[in-house]
Design a protein around this motif. Sequence first.
Motif, PDB file in Angstrom:
ATOM      1  N   TYR A 186      12.809  59.589 -31.905  1.00 12.23           N
ATOM      2  CA  TYR A 186      13.304  60.446 -30.816  1.00 12.23           C
ATOM      3  C   TYR A 186      14.286  59.663 -29.942  1.00 12.23           C
ATOM      4  O   TYR A 186      15.385  60.139 -29.622  1.00 12.23           O
ATOM      5  CB  TYR A 186      12.113  60.961 -30.001  1.00 12.23           C
ATOM      6  CG  TYR A 186      12.508  61.894 -28.884  1.00 12.23           C
ATOM      7  CD1 TYR A 186      13.314  62.995 -29.135  1.00 12.23           C
ATOM      8  CD2 TYR A 186      12.073  61.673 -27.574  1.00 12.23           C
ATOM      9  CE1 TYR A 186      13.688  63.853 -28.113  1.00 12.23           C
ATOM     10  CE2 TYR A 186      12.439  62.526 -26.546  1.00 12.23           C
ATOM     11  CZ  TYR A 186      13.249  63.612 -26.818  1.00 12.23           C
ATOM     12  OH  TYR A 186      13.619  64.452 -25.803  1.00 12.23           O
ATOM     13  N   SER A 187      13.910  58.433 -29.581  1.00  8.17           N
ATOM     14  CA  SER A 187      14.825  57.629 -28.758  1.00  8.17           C
ATOM     15  C   SER A 187      16.100  57.314 -29.539  1.00  8.17           C
ATOM     16  O   SER A 187      17.194  57.241 -28.967  1.00  8.17           O
ATOM     17  CB  SER A 187      14.150  56.338 -28.284  1.00  8.17           C
ATOM     18  OG  SER A 187      13.786  55.533 -29.382  1.00  8.17           O
TER      19      SER A 187
ATOM     20  N   GLY B   8       6.018  68.796 -24.146  1.00 12.80           N
ATOM     21  CA  GLY B   8       6.526  69.488 -22.955  1.00 12.80           C
ATOM     22  C   GLY B   8       6.163  70.961 -22.883  1.00 12.80           C
ATOM     23  O   GLY B   8       6.730  71.693 -22.078  1.00 12.80           O
TER      24      GLY B   8
ATOM     25  N   SER C 126      14.330  61.895 -21.158  1.00 13.77           N
ATOM     26  CA  SER C 126      13.315  62.724 -21.830  1.00 13.77           C
ATOM     27  C   SER C 126      12.393  61.861 -22.690  1.00 13.77           C
ATOM     28  O   SER C 126      11.222  62.198 -22.896  1.00 13.77           O
ATOM     29  CB  SER C 126      13.956  63.845 -22.649  1.00 13.77           C
ATOM     30  OG  SER C 126      14.881  63.319 -23.552  1.00 13.77           O
ATOM     31  N   TYR C 127      12.912  60.722 -23.180  1.00 15.41           N
ATOM     32  CA  TYR C 127      12.032  59.766 -23.869  1.00 15.41           C
ATOM     33  C   TYR C 127      10.967  59.274 -22.894  1.00 15.41           C
ATOM     34  O   TYR C 127       9.781  59.194 -23.225  1.00 15.41           O
ATOM     35  CB  TYR C 127      12.855  58.581 -24.395  1.00 15.41           C
ATOM     36  CG  TYR C 127      12.004  57.382 -24.764  1.00 15.41           C
ATOM     37  CD1 TYR C 127      11.505  57.244 -26.055  1.00 15.41           C
ATOM     38  CD2 TYR C 127      11.675  56.408 -23.814  1.00 15.41           C
ATOM     39  CE1 TYR C 127      10.698  56.168 -26.391  1.00 15.41           C
ATOM     40  CE2 TYR C 127      10.874  55.334 -24.142  1.00 15.41           C
ATOM     41  CZ  TYR C 127      10.386  55.213 -25.432  1.00 15.41           C
ATOM     42  OH  TYR C 127       9.584  54.153 -25.752  1.00 15.41           O
TER      43      TYR C 127
ATOM     44  N   LEU D 112      18.374  60.271 -29.251  1.00 14.78           N
ATOM     45  CA  LEU D 112      18.996  60.293 -27.916  1.00 14.78           C
ATOM     46  C   LEU D 112      20.097  59.238 -27.833  1.00 14.78           C
ATOM     47  O   LEU D 112      21.168  59.473 -27.267  1.00 14.78           O
ATOM     48  CB  LEU D 112      17.940  60.025 -26.834  1.00 14.78           C
ATOM     49  CG  LEU D 112      16.827  61.062 -26.667  1.00 14.78           C
ATOM     50  CD1 LEU D 112      15.788  60.569 -25.660  1.00 14.78           C
ATOM     51  CD2 LEU D 112      17.394  62.412 -26.217  1.00 14.78           C
TER      52      LEU D 112
ATOM     53  N   SER E 107       9.735  60.720 -20.291  1.00 11.74           N
ATOM     54  CA  SER E 107       8.717  61.754 -20.026  1.00 11.74           C
ATOM     55  C   SER E 107       7.687  61.772 -21.150  1.00 11.74           C
ATOM     56  O   SER E 107       6.481  61.874 -20.905  1.00 11.74           O
ATOM     57  CB  SER E 107       9.341  63.143 -19.952  1.00 11.74           C
ATOM     58  OG  SER E 107      10.338  63.164 -19.007  1.00 11.74           O
ATOM     59  N   ALA E 108       8.177  61.693 -22.400  1.00 10.81           N
ATOM     60  CA  ALA E 108       7.247  61.714 -23.539  1.00 10.81           C
ATOM     61  C   ALA E 108       6.367  60.465 -23.516  1.00 10.81           C
ATOM     62  O   ALA E 108       5.152  60.533 -23.751  1.00 10.81           O
ATOM     63  CB  ALA E 108       8.028  61.800 -24.848  1.00 10.81           C
TER      64      ALA E 108
END
Length: 402
Positions: free
Chosen positions: A314-315, A385, A341-342, A318, A344-345
């Motif tokens: 995911y990172s 989320g 957003s990384y 991004l 937050s996860a």
Amino acid sequence: MTQVTHSSDVIVIGGGPAGATASALIAQAGYEVSLLEAQTFPRFHVGESLIPAVNLTLDRLGVLDQMDGHGFPSKHGVQFYSPKGAGRPFYFSEATDPRMHQTWQVLRSDFDSMLLDKAVENGVTTFMGTRALEARRDGDRITGIRATNGHDEKLTFDAPVVIDASGQNGVVARRLGRRTGVPDLENLAVFAHYRDARLDDGIDAGSTLIFRLEAKSWLWFIPLPGVVSVGLVAPSKTIWSYGDEPESVLDAAIGACPHLMERLDEASRTTDVHVARDFSYVAQQEGGEGWLLAGDALGFIDPVYSSGLFLAVYSAELAADAVDDAFKAGGPPRFESYAASYRSAWDRFLSIVRAFYTEGFHFGPLAKDADGRQGLVDILTGDVGTPSADRVARAISATLGG
Ligand SMILES: Cc1cc2nc3c(=O)[nH]c(=O)nc-3n(C[C@H](O)[C@H](O)[C@H](O)COP(=O)(O)OP(=O)(O)OC[C@H]3O[C@@H](n4cnc5c(N)ncnc54)[C@H](O)[C@@H]3O)c2cc1C
């Protein structure tokens, strides 16, 4: 000693899942990428259980069909055992997002090679057996990397952007990322593969099983092609109370867990017992002028919920998008805040990891309520989320006082 210089648009350090994903996507967007990997592939790596949110990145990379055809066990859920017995399984089919109803357990040697092959197919130039030594800098700006391949050559790589995806090593991250550890999550893991273990039937055959041993220690059971991976996670300060050597530590821990023991009574070990550092951390600074961090170089969380590969790819996605945006915008490429957003996860996983390790905390009451169970399933799939996941996270924080 000869001096060899390579130039490209982007340098990626590390060919693991984060580096392969970031470089594949950046090359796909039309940029020249040099990827430096210290080892030669295929190579062994810990971290074999995916969560379904990874499927979205695998889809974007165009490797979902390969995953389907590879023979990796299908993973439909996860089941937690307390010393008293099995809890009700969490099935990904209960997840909110239908794209996340199943995923895979992977041999990392095969999985990582598959992603790196994809990067090469997209046009990435790989330098295998090439170790990045340090960043080349012009003031605060990173302008390239000094590296070695063990031959009689001084290697320099120049590029306006360097992505550090070198895993826990964190070639750039350790210098510039201001890595911060999480107190009380300073664990070690010992693990090995076994054949002839007893699996469950049907869709449960590929599930990850987590056996709690004591308040702060637990064992994993991950079905892989032809073998299972079994590992103990325990605090670095106390793990050696199980034994003097990795082998005796793992044997003693398995012996102390009857529910796991009965699955392994006819099994034999097929690998050495490995030891891995499992200290949770995150970089306070995710990037700067000409550099950014991805994967374990950026952050790492204890693997009880198998979140590592999801956070890594995911990172990386991004990071790839941030690099594309920066080149399109022109001007000096800066990456001080590409990974909100990384984070937050990462925070969400940290809160349920903390809950797991908090004595007296039980997920049972949360899971009895339909919305609570939905939230837990969503977080376990990596869909962190959703509204239900938000409510569960708030309930956990309230209980933990966080
Ligand atoms: C005990 C344990 C169990 C885990 N279990 C799970 C699990 O079940 N599920 C899950 O999703 N995650 C799990 N993880 C986490 C997972 O392994 C990592 O999150 C994942 O491998 C991160 O990918 P990455 O690409 O960032 O780093 P890596 O996979 O570590 O790749 C980094 C690459 O960089 C290369 N490299 C390092 N230094 C240099 C250098 N100087 N120059 C060039 N190359 C370099 C390395 O050789 C390596 O190939 C676990 C981790 C641990 C410690």
